[in-house]
Design a protein around this motif. Structure first.
Motif, PDB file in Angstrom:
ATOM      1  N   LEU A  97      34.284  40.457  48.387  1.00  0.00           N
ATOM      2  CA  LEU A  97      34.209  39.562  47.881  1.00  0.00           C
ATOM      3  C   LEU A  97      32.939  40.259  46.180  1.00  0.00           C
ATOM      4  N   ASP A  98      32.467  41.186  46.311  1.00  0.00           N
ATOM      5  CA  ASP A  98      32.539  42.321  45.654  1.00  0.00           C
ATOM      6  C   ASP A  98      33.470  43.017  44.826  1.00  0.00           C
ATOM      7  N   ARG A  99      34.429  43.302  45.354  1.00  0.00           N
ATOM      8  CA  ARG A  99      35.253  43.973  43.963  1.00  0.00           C
ATOM      9  C   ARG A  99      36.405  42.532  43.910  1.00  0.00           C
ATOM     10  N   MET A 100      36.141  41.424  44.518  1.00  0.00           N
ATOM     11  CA  MET A 100      36.973  40.711  43.260  1.00  0.00           C
ATOM     12  C   MET A 100      36.091  39.827  42.100  1.00  0.00           C
ATOM     13  N   GLY A 101      34.775  40.357  42.021  1.00  0.00           N
ATOM     14  CA  GLY A 101      34.336  39.793  41.301  1.00  0.00           C
ATOM     15  C   GLY A 101      33.545  38.871  41.401  1.00  0.00           C
ATOM     16  N   VAL A 102      33.072  38.304  42.825  1.00  0.00           N
ATOM     17  CA  VAL A 102      31.992  37.428  42.212  1.00  0.00           C
ATOM     18  C   VAL A 102      30.757  37.545  42.148  1.00  0.00           C
TER      19      VAL A 102
ATOM     20  N   ARG B 133      48.205  32.336  32.706  1.00  0.00           N
ATOM     21  CA  ARG B 133      49.073  32.481  32.108  1.00  0.00           C
ATOM     22  C   ARG B 133      48.025  33.709  31.824  1.00  0.00           C
ATOM     23  N   ILE B 134      46.781  33.306  31.847  1.00  0.00           N
ATOM     24  CA  ILE B 134      45.291  34.653  30.724  1.00  0.00           C
ATOM     25  C   ILE B 134      45.631  35.819  32.308  1.00  0.00           C
ATOM     26  N   LYS B 135      46.208  35.774  33.320  1.00  0.00           N
ATOM     27  CA  LYS B 135      45.743  36.665  34.560  1.00  0.00           C
ATOM     28  C   LYS B 135      44.206  36.180  34.486  1.00  0.00           C
ATOM     29  N   GLY B 136      44.187  35.214  35.107  1.00  0.00           N
ATOM     30  CA  GLY B 136      42.896  34.953  35.572  1.00  0.00           C
ATOM     31  C   GLY B 136      42.430  35.162  37.092  1.00  0.00           C
ATOM     32  N   TRP B 137      42.564  36.545  37.379  1.00  0.00           N
ATOM     33  CA  TRP B 137      41.802  37.304  38.349  1.00  0.00           C
ATOM     34  C   TRP B 137      41.244  38.739  38.183  1.00  0.00           C
ATOM     35  N   ILE B 138      40.306  39.236  39.233  1.00  0.00           N
ATOM     36  CA  ILE B 138      40.515  40.049  39.458  1.00  0.00           C
ATOM     37  C   ILE B 138      41.054  41.277  40.631  1.00  0.00           C
ATOM     38  N   PRO B 139      42.639  42.000  39.122  1.00  0.00           N
ATOM     39  CA  PRO B 139      42.888  42.633  40.335  1.00  0.00           C
ATOM     40  C   PRO B 139      42.738  43.730  40.756  1.00  0.00           C
ATOM     41  N   VAL B 140      42.554  43.070  42.950  1.00  0.00           N
ATOM     42  CA  VAL B 140      41.759  44.666  43.052  1.00  0.00           C
ATOM     43  C   VAL B 140      43.422  44.801  43.798  1.00  0.00           C
ATOM     44  N   ASP B 141      42.430  45.993  44.118  1.00  0.00           N
ATOM     45  CA  ASP B 141      43.845  46.908  45.539  1.00  0.00           C
ATOM     46  C   ASP B 141      44.296  46.249  46.767  1.00  0.00           C
ATOM     47  N   GLY B 142      44.013  45.371  46.711  1.00  0.00           N
ATOM     48  CA  GLY B 142      44.616  44.525  48.525  1.00  0.00           C
ATOM     49  C   GLY B 142      42.843  44.100  49.331  1.00  0.00           C
ATOM     50  N   TYR B 143      43.332  43.300  50.302  1.00  0.00           N
ATOM     51  CA  TYR B 143      41.801  43.438  50.662  1.00  0.00           C
ATOM     52  C   TYR B 143      41.588  43.962  52.152  1.00  0.00           C
ATOM     53  N   TYR B 144      42.127  45.487  52.075  1.00  0.00           N
ATOM     54  CA  TYR B 144      41.477  46.122  53.553  1.00  0.00           C
ATOM     55  C   TYR B 144      39.967  46.262  52.553  1.00  0.00           C
ATOM     56  N   ASN B 145      39.570  47.230  53.963  1.00  0.00           N
ATOM     57  CA  ASN B 145      38.265  47.699  53.125  1.00  0.00           C
ATOM     58  C   ASN B 145      37.625  49.572  52.577  1.00  0.00           C
ATOM     59  N   LEU B 146      37.886  48.959  51.663  1.00  0.00           N
ATOM     60  CA  LEU B 146      37.753  50.543  50.173  1.00  0.00           C
ATOM     61  C   LEU B 146      36.308  50.296  49.693  1.00  0.00           C
TER      62      LEU B 146
END
Lengths: 636, 261
Positions: A97-102, B133-146
């Protein structure tokens, strides 16, 4: 062979995290929601999300402690392996969640800040102001938008899930749903269906839940053959602003950050709260629970508030106590609390017109969370705890599956994680954990379903279910009796709230059960539809959900009547002691009865009735023990 | 049908603008609702659902309106109440009576800058499409534990949190003179969200692409700086600061693009 697809019903924390996890694995997801997913009820969660963290760990806390607190908080009714798995994965969930910007609150150095929460003596709750649910939901909503833009998630917002579609061999192979704008009803093929539709507080009339939380999606699976688990366990949150349209939650974080609950020592003291000197206040939770003080688990705080009001000490002799965040009571500066609790302070100020940092809030308990829900399975990791086992087996298709093959449940809609009482800040965790954890399980299920995948199911099966729903819709639309669905719901809500919440007495619940029967009869024979429109007809949608709420109410009430013990949120007083206000509340009630009642209630819909059965609870990791939280002896 | 009695206060009169379908003509109906202490506009609409008849005693269909949380955090129940865009749940009758007097009529209409679906329900899809349109998200490298995300200083978190409370309600767009049903203007909601994502250490990876949208049709140059948006934002998001921020970044971006080309 056609690409396998998954249908997710519900776009809160559980539904969104399941959808994005599946999308990451390249599995197309059709996401159905009554409202734009960004407006789901998860948005209301305030206080935070629990996980073991480095600071707590160095003080002696661990994932094991988190697990232990959760099963103790739930009065040992939860199956332990899933809870353990959740506690183990919790730190990873926070990191993601932290990485996703929360925007989690930060310490001066920039680490994630932590706060104290109910049922724990360690700071293990991560938070974003006092609107943590909103912030988590938005982060997941953003990730799903990303997958939507990439073409892997297709959203069906303003759609009502009407029923699962089961193939001839009983495998869930899709759903029937209705577009709430055009009112068109369609069948959708899906190789697995995940119900992540949240709770059912609307059954109780006023609750802290959003008005979309009727439980209808779970009810529609229940009538299709899915079992319910522990439906009688409903959490009543100790601190909410009572209201006619809804009860607005005042987060447990208010107490975690130092807020104190009190009543005047003098019955009916008419002075303004700020004029009552310290020595004339009874901080009763601190008096009774010197160790946990104001952050005893919710069921306990709720009963103490009820009891002190029953004895006549409520503010103005009424059903109200003070929740005090003023500097005078907490010793904490205005600006500090403003920053940490802004979101809830605003709610109080907006709806009551008083700044709660200047004068104590007036609050009372309100229905808040369904611990029970759709029964789901799990596969235990048989290795010993020391070797990483004891939790759930990762990727096993049984995890989170209902008793209907291919039909899964997650989040508040399932029954699995909170036993008889949920600890604060564990709901956001259980929702996101289940969504993420079930991804590989559902994926494995899809790869196992070789034949009989949804694409192979005869179109006739879908047409039949579609016609059933079309007929039901048309019948409701034409209903011409004298019973307004909103009024039927009000009657139900009042009786459920009066008789099936904080204190339960069989003779009173039997009155409710009889009323449910009567309301069912009125609903079936005398319902009137005040709106005949075939375009965006909300009254019709509500009327349909009212039928579902009647069915769930019956399951809740029957299961509560049967359970002759007190456990967590289910607190029962025998009929002959119902009005014995002279006996302390705890002594008036049935005690926890592990010999007879340490078991999961299962409810099956049979011959249009709720039928009860039971199964044992997996207590393989911690032995059940009394749940006292260091309560001191009653002072007479 | 028995209607509950008014409690020592004159009933409240509501003029509500209704519309049966997107392409049908709107019409007004008047409702008389018994006063109760601590009412909000939502409880009035709930009352009308339970007793669906006009002030003249004519039976009518309950009013359709978007609703969910009732605590001003989901953004659903945004409508025009006495001409101002706000949430029905936090529109308290006692306050409005205090301002206008107990006899005053309260008017309720759907927002005017979005297509009406039915009654008070409008279609806000445009707001969500613009977020895409504005890419309203944080472009994380997937949902595994990093591991953990980037460390963030508290002051920055404060700014991010303030921007992240946008509930996509539409008040800012309704109040904006530049935003119309027909044009492509994105409005303050999007400016503020672009600022939010571009400020984030990982989010800024896509900053240039977002700036492209800001420089394009319906972007920052169409903002007339009327500053109405910030006055109506129920979450007090610093929208005009966001507009200024985007303006400055746009200038820098334009110069950079010019130099590169």
């Amino acid at each position: 062979m056609a690409q396998k697809r998954v249908i997710v019903v519900g776009g809160g924390l559980a539904g969104l995290s399941a959808a994005m996890k599946l999308a990451e694995d390249g599995i197309p997801v059709d996401l159905f929601s009554l409202v734009p997913v960004k407006r789901s009820h998860s948005v209301c969660a305030q206080g935070g999300i629990n996980a073991c963290n480095e600071v707590a760990r160095q003080q002696g806390y661990s994932e094991w402690e988190h697990f232990e607190e959760t099963v103790l908080g739930g009065d040992f009714l939860a199956n332990q392996p899933p809870v353990y798995e959740m506690a183990k994965m919790a730190p990873d969930v926070i990191n993601l969640l932290d990485r996703m910007g929360v925007p989690f609150n930060r310490t001066a150095e920039g680490f994630r800040d932590l706060r104290l929460f109910g049922g724990s003596l360690y700071k293990r709750t991560h938070f974003a102001g006092a609107t943590t649910g909103q912030q988590l939901l938005y982060a997941l909503d953003e990730q799903c938008r990303r997958w939507e833009a990439a073409g892997l998630i297709t959203k069906y917002e303003f759609w009502d899930f009407l029923s699962p579609v089961l193939s001839d061999n009983g495998v869930c192979s899709g759903i029937v749903a209705q577009d709430l704008r055009t009112m068109q009803i369609r069948a959708f093929r899906g190789d697995a269906v995940i119900i992540a539709s949240g709770g059912n507080g609307l059954i109780f009339g006023q609750s802290t839940m959003s008005v979309i939380c009727s439980g209808s999606a779970a009810a529609r699976c229940y009538t299709a053959g899915a079992r319910l688990g522990n439906p009688e366990f409903m959490q009543v949150h100790p601190t909410a602003i009572p209201g006619e349209d809804k009860c607005r939650l005042m987060s447990e974080s208010a107490r975690g950050e130092g807020g104190r609950i009190w009543v005047p020592k003098k019955k009916g003291d008419a002075r303004h709260a700020n004029d009552i000197p310290e020595g004339e206040r009874d901080y009763f939770l601190e008096r009774i629970y010197p160790k946990y003080k104001n952050i005893v688990p919710r069921d306990i705080a709720t009963r103490e508030i009820f009891y002190i009001c029953e004895q006549g000490y409520g503010v103005g002799n009424g059903q109200m106590v003070y929740l005090d965040l003023t500097e005078k009571a907490t010793g904490i500066k205005y600006e500090v609390l403003k920053k940490k609790l802004g979101g809830i302070l605003e709610i109080y100020e907006k709806f009551v017109g008083v700044d709660p940092l200047h004068e104590p809030m007036k609050i009372y308990p309100a229905v808040h969370y369904a611990m029970g829900g759709l029964w789901v399975d799990f596969a235990k990791d048989g290795r010993p705890v020391e070797q990483g086992g004891g939790g759930m087996e990762k990727g096993n298709p049984r995890n989170q599956m209902t008793n209907i093959p291919g039909l899964y449940a997650a989040g508040e809609a399932d029954f699995q994680y909170h036993g008889a009482n949920r600890l604060g800040a564990n709901s956001l965790l259980s929702c996101i954990f289940t969504g993420l954890f079930m991804g590989p399980s559902v994926k494995k299920y899809l790869s196992d379903v070789q034949k009989g995948s949804a694409a192979d199911v005869n179109a006739f099966v879908y047409e039949t279910r579609l016609k059933d729903q079309q007929k039901k819709y048309e019948t409701l639309l034409k209903a011409s009796g004298d019973q307004n669905p909103y009024l039927i719901h009000r009657e139900l809500g009042k009786s459920m709230s009066d008789n099936c919440t904080i204190i339960r007495v069989n003779k009173r619940m039997k009155v409710t059960l009889a009323l449910i029967d009567e309301l069912k009869n009125r609903y079936q024979t005398r319902l009137g539809m005040p709106d005949g429109s075939t375009w965006t007809n909300q009254t019709l949608t509500f009327a349909r959900a009212t039928g579902d709420m009647l069915l769930l109410s019956e399951a809740i009430t029957k299961a509560a009547i049967a359970r002759d013990e007190s456990r967590g949120a289910h607190f029962k007083v025998p009929d002959d002691k119902a009005d014995r206000h002279d006996i302390p509340l705890d002594e008036r009630a049935f005690q926890r009865d592990d010999a007879n009642w340490l078991k999961t209630t299962l409810v099956t819909y049979k011959d249009q009735r709720a039928e009860l059965s039971y199964e044992p609870v997996d207590t393989s990791l911690v032995k059940p023990r009394p749940r006292t939280y260091g309560k001191t002896a009653a002072v007479k | 049908m028995t209607v509950p009695q008014t409690q020592n206060q004159p009933p409240i009169v509501f003029n509500i603008k209704r519309q049966d379908k997107p392409d049908s003509m709107p019409y007004w109906q008047t409702f008389s609702v018994p006063y109760r202490p601590n009412m909000n506009v939502t409880s009035v609409l709930q009352y009308i659902s339970a007793y669906p008849q006009t002030a003249e005693g004519e039976k009518t269909a309950p009013i359709n309106y978007d609703v969910a949380c009732l605590e001003e955090v989901c953004g659903s129940c945004t409508m025009l109440i006495n001409g101002v865009a706000r949430q029905a749940c936090s529109a308290l009758i006692d306050q409005m009576r205090g301002e206008k007097g107990a006899e005053a009529t309260i008017t309720i209409e759907p927002m005017s800058k979005f297509p009406v679906v039915r009654d008070l329900i409008v279609d806000r899809t445009r707001m969500f499409e613009n977020l895409k349109r504005i890419k309203g998200w944080i472009p994380v490298d997937g949902y595994y534990n990093l591991g953990a995300g980037p460390k963030i200083e508290p002051r920055k978190q404060d700014s991010l949190y303030a921007l992240s409370r946008c509930m996509t309600c539409g008040c800012c767009l309704e109040a904006c003179p530049q935003f119309t049903l027909e044009n492509a203007f994105v409005g303050a909601q999007i400016f503020s969200q672009v600022r939010y994502f571009n400020m984030h250490p990982t989010g800024k990876v896509d900053a240039d692409e977002r700036m492209e949208v800001m420089m394009g049709d319906g972007g920052i140059t169409d903002c007339g700086n009327a500053q109405n948006c910030v006055k109506v934002c129920p979450k007090e998001i610093p929208l005009t600061e966001s507009i200024g921020w985007i303006g400055r970044k746009a200038t820098v971006y334009a110069v950079k693009e010019f130099l590169v080309k």
